[in-house]
Write an enzyme that holds these catalytic residues in place. Structure first.
Site, PDB file in Angstrom:
ATOM      1  CB  CYS A  18      -0.765   2.466   3.993  1.00 46.27           C
ATOM      2  SG  CYS A  18      -2.382   1.900   3.442  1.00 46.27           S
ATOM      3  CG  ASP A  19       2.999   1.320   4.560  1.00 45.24           C
ATOM      4  OD1 ASP A  19       2.533   1.790   5.607  1.00 45.24           O
ATOM      5  OD2 ASP A  19       2.791   0.159   4.175  1.00 45.24           O
ATOM      6  CB  CYS A  74      -0.915  -0.012   1.221  1.00 43.31           C
ATOM      7  SG  CYS A  74      -1.915   1.479   1.394  1.00 43.31           S
TER       8      CYS A  74
END
Length: 324
Positions: free
Chosen positions: A136-137, A133
């Site tokens: 997300c990261d 992701c």
């Protein structure tokens, strides 16, 4: 007993909930305890969903869909389904907390799951430089060197997004050409931070406590070499989440849930399916949303035939014609 239960919280699930709730069927939507919102929660800017000419971030779009569903009376439960009993006229759904919910109709819209490389290091290094992701990261890889594995639209989107943070992004693909759409290919090719690594597959992920690199195997010659990295993002596709209905519903050769023609009707009466879990080809947010609409209307028609007054009234209001 409820009129309808919806399993899944992506565009298909929430769109089905919007229609069912407006029909006063008071749907219960089971959204999972972890992966709420489907794949769009891991998507950056969505440019091709109608009604948003300037684009919209995936999580923002899902938030709006959920708010719209709840506005009309959808109840959302944040838990995981552990078992289904769907053979008879009453559909029973058991959750991880031990609760069992019953309904006359069920819509199964669980979407798909990230596909893994199948390497033992994935379990150890997930969350430690290894991710599925970018949204997300990506923030954690500022001024780093990273790689994206894959050759489709998702891989190109991930790689392009990650250039906002990383100094260098490699795209590792096992062939010498991409599967991505032309516009996505061009965006990646025009980005000076992106470099393509052709005819290569990840044979191993290096690092004990965090990703330090990958061992690449040439798919033509078989030769291996080390590519030093600070992070690795995997974007090689998805698999339909059908584990709960194995042996219960008919599946297709692609592993998706079989439905009757253009309907959402599965092999069991009163059980309907929608979204990526029935779609091995298009897999777009808008097609999933449309599929959720079909499932809700099919469910309304089914419930009306069972004598449900709200469903019958809703069908008359929408002038819905049966596709039987």
């Amino acid at each position: 007993m409820r009129d309808i239960i919806i399993i899944g919280s992506g565009p298909a699930g929430f769109t089905a909930a919007i229609y069912a709730a407006r029909a006063e069927l008071k749907p219960l939507l089971i959204a999972s305890s972890v992966e709420i919102g489907g794949e769009l929660m891991n998507t950056t800017e969505v440019e091709n969903f109608p009604g948003f000419p300037e684009g919209i971030m995936g999580p923002d779009l899902m938030g709006k869909l959920q708010a719209q569903a709840e506005r009309f009376g959808t109840e959302v439960v944040y838990d995981d389904v552990v078992s289904l009993d769907i053979d008879g006229p009453v559909k029973r759904v058991t959750l991880g907390n031990g609760e069992t919910h019953e309904a006359a109709a069920l819509i199964y819209a669980t979407g798909s799951a990230y596909r893994k490389l199948g390497l033992p290091e994935e379990e150890v290094l997930s969350g430690h430089g290894l991710s599925w992701c970018a949204t997300c990261d990506g923030f954690f890889f500022r001024q780093k060197t990273i790689a994206v594995v894959g050759g489709g639209d998702s891989a190109m989107e991930e790689a392009t997004f990650l250039t906002r943070f990383a100094d260098k992004v490699y795209v590792i693909h096992r062939r010498d050409s991409l599967k991505a759409s032309k516009i996505m290919q061009q965006r990646a090719a025009d980005n000076e931070k992106i470099e393509f690594v052709w005819n290569s597959e990840v044979a191993a992920i290096q690092g004990e406590t965090a990703v330090t690199g990958v061992t690449l195997r040439d798919t033509v010659t078989g030769e291996e070499r080390l590519l030093e990295l600070d992070g690795l993002f995997v974007a090689i596709g998805n698999d339909p989440r059908t584990h709960l209905v194995h042996g219960k519903l008919d599946l297709t050769a692609e592993g998706t849930i079989w439905v009757d023609g253009r309907t959402s009707k599965t092999s069991l009466p009163g059980v309907f399916a929608a979204g990526d879990v029935i779609d091995p080809h298009y897999r777009q947010a808008i097609t999933a949303a449309g599929s959720g609409t079909v499932a809700a209307l099919d469910a309304e028609h089914y419930l009306a035939a069972q004598g449900n007054v709200h469903a019958a009234e809703a069908l008359l209001e929408n002038e819905f014609v049966s596709v039987d």
